[in-house]
Design an enzyme around this catalytic site. Structure first.
Site, PDB file in Angstrom:
ATOM      1  N   GLN A 106       0.829  -1.206   0.000  1.00 21.79           N
ATOM      2  CA  GLN A 106       0.000   0.000   0.000  1.00 21.79           C
ATOM      3  C   GLN A 106       0.866   1.260   0.000  1.00 21.79           C
ATOM      4  OE1 GLN A 106      -3.161   0.757  -0.353  1.00 21.79           O
ATOM      5  NE2 GLN A 106      -3.875  -1.340  -0.592  1.00 21.79           N
ATOM      6  N   SER A 107       1.980   1.206  -0.703  1.00 22.93           N
ATOM      7  CA  SER A 107       2.914   2.335  -0.724  1.00 22.93           C
ATOM      8  C   SER A 107       2.299   3.585  -1.348  1.00 22.93           C
ATOM      9  CB  SER A 107       4.163   1.943  -1.521  1.00 22.93           C
ATOM     10  OG  SER A 107       4.956   3.069  -1.811  1.00 22.93           O
ATOM     11  N   ASN A 108       2.276   4.685  -0.577  1.00 14.18           N
ATOM     12  CA  ASN A 108       1.834   5.971  -1.114  1.00 14.18           C
ATOM     13  C   ASN A 108       2.816   6.474  -2.169  1.00 14.18           C
ATOM     14  OD1 ASN A 108      -0.402   6.255   0.757  1.00 14.18           O
ATOM     15  ND2 ASN A 108       1.146   6.640   2.325  1.00 14.18           N
TER      16      ASN A 108
END
Length: 426
Positions: free
Chosen positions: A145-147
């Site tokens: 879920q890397s921004n």
């Protein structure tokens, strides 16, 4: 009532206390909330957002560093305008602050929609370098879920570059469709190429070797890849938050009644804190920078930040310009029920939604530290940098379901007139 393990002695419930001061928040915030690219009444703006000009957004522009940073090297020659800057600053009435302490918030979560958060500031410099080097695609690495990966995927597509993402996930899920939750939905909609690796593989190989492996394969296919490190955190990316300090400095100059003693931010890859700390020390701000690490340990980030500021020939010591505390809790992107309740309580009380991975843990750690060391923070004016990450909340929907606001079916009395066709549903 207890929040962060600190008992609130007031007989008023927390939300009532916030309601009582909310109008004060609006009044106090007015002084800086109105500071935008057009300046404040009677004060000409010394800086303007390229996004205010037709054709300015996504444009390439020469970069001139702040006067106090001209000795740093290497210095970027150009940037791309990718974010909505300057981001606003306003007062934030957090609960249980030490006597005389004020917390203000800089809304880097409002730097854009798809690109929201701190990553866009780094990408303005990194993607300008990628284009200058003739790249036709970019590679970067992060958690599932890397921004940063989501922002990179969007920004790359804006500039007609393909994007390849190496995403870290659990051993149980590495061979399965990652789904369309949160950041993944945006990444897959904009056509990012996704390679999954397990946390165990990542731990043994590392992000640099993984990116190099993919780069080698793309070169063999005739592509021209450009590698962006985890979080965009290298010496070039550090310029993003050196520039943010200039932005804060100019916002303060346009609001002469506001000065800050401290800057507080979450730390996940190191580039943001390096830029803030370096810029703060060199500029007229000279504020103390506090970082709350949400992964790894403080000593790791002192060393990593040192490498970034050494890469700019600053001659400074990371231990002298930033204070780093551990706020990772259960681990990166993992939350206790108390942390998630804290995020919900702050949202319900102030309207500010914190992400659970970065800013949520940082504010949680900040208020804990203030409760444990009130004298240290007494009477200080603190600026918190909200680094975005709202999409990460979607991955916590199941854990948040019992905490979210209630609902009910509307009670329709029998006496209410009813006639087919009265309510138009388009």
């Amino acid at each position: 009532m207890a929040l962060l393990g600190v008992t609130v002695t007031s007989t008023l419930p927390l939300l009532c206390r916030f309601a009582a001061v909310r109008h004060l928040s609006l009044v106090a915030a007015a002084g800086m909330a109105g500071v935008t690219a057009t300046g404040v009444a009677g004060v000409p703006s010394t800086f303007s957002s390229a996004t205010s000009q037709i054709g300015g957004f996504l444009s390439k522009k020469p970069y001139a560093p702040p006067s106090w940073a001209t000795h740093l090297s290497p210095m970027p020659s150009h940037t791309f305008s990718l974010g909505q800057f300057p981001t606003p600053i306003h007062k934030w009435n957090l609960p249980n602050l030490p006597e005389g302490t004020e917390v203000w918030i800089k809304r880097d979560d409002l730097s854009g929609m798809q690109l929201s958060g701190n990553k866009v500031r780094k990408l303005e410099f990194l993607l300008a370098d990628a284009v200058a080097q003739g790249a036709d695609c970019v590679i970067t690495v992060g958690g599932i879920q890397s921004n940063h990966c989501r922002a990179t995927a969007v920004a790359a597509k804006y500039l007609n570059l393909d994007c390849y993402l190496i995403l870290r996930t659990s051993k149980l899920l590495v061979d399965k469709d990652p789904g369309l939750v949160g950041n993944l939905l945006v990444e897959r909609l904009v056509g990012a190429h996704i390679d999954l690796v397990s946390k165990e593989e990542y731990g043994k190989i590392g992000s640099v070797a993984l990116a190099d492996l993919l780069k080698k394969r793309l070169l063999e296919e005739g592509r021209k890849p450009y590698v962006i490190p985890v979080g965009g955190s290298n010496s070039l990316g550090t310029w993003g938050y050196i520039e943010a300090i200039r932005e804060i400095e100019q916002q303060i100059q346009q609001s002469a009644d506001v000065q800050f003693d401290d800057i507080v931010v979450a730390c996940g890859s190191g580039g943001t804190i390096a830029g803030l700390a370096l810029g703060s020390r060199l500029s007229s701000l000279n504020t103390k920078v506090h970082a709350f690490s949400v992964c790894d340990d403080p000593e790791y980030f002192y060393d990593y930040a040192q490498g970034l500021i050494d890469g700019l020939d600053s001659g400074l010591d990371s231990h002298d310009i930033v204070s780093i505390k551990n706020a990772k809790g259960l681990g990166y992107a993992m939350n206790t029920a108390e942390e998630l309740k804290f995020v919900k309580d702050i949202a319900a009380a102030t309207g500010i939604v914190l992400d659970p991975v970065y800013s949520g843990k940082a504010v949680y750690g900040l208020l804990k530290d203030m409760a444990a060391n009130p004298t240290k923070w007494k009477g200080r004016r603190v600026l918190f940098i909200h680094t975005g990450g709202l999409l990460g909340l979607y991955d916590k929907a199941d854990q948040l379901s019992s905490l979210a606001g209630s609902w009910r079916r509307m009670d329709l009395e029998d006496s209410v007139p009813r006639k087919d066709g009265t309510g138009k549903m388009f």
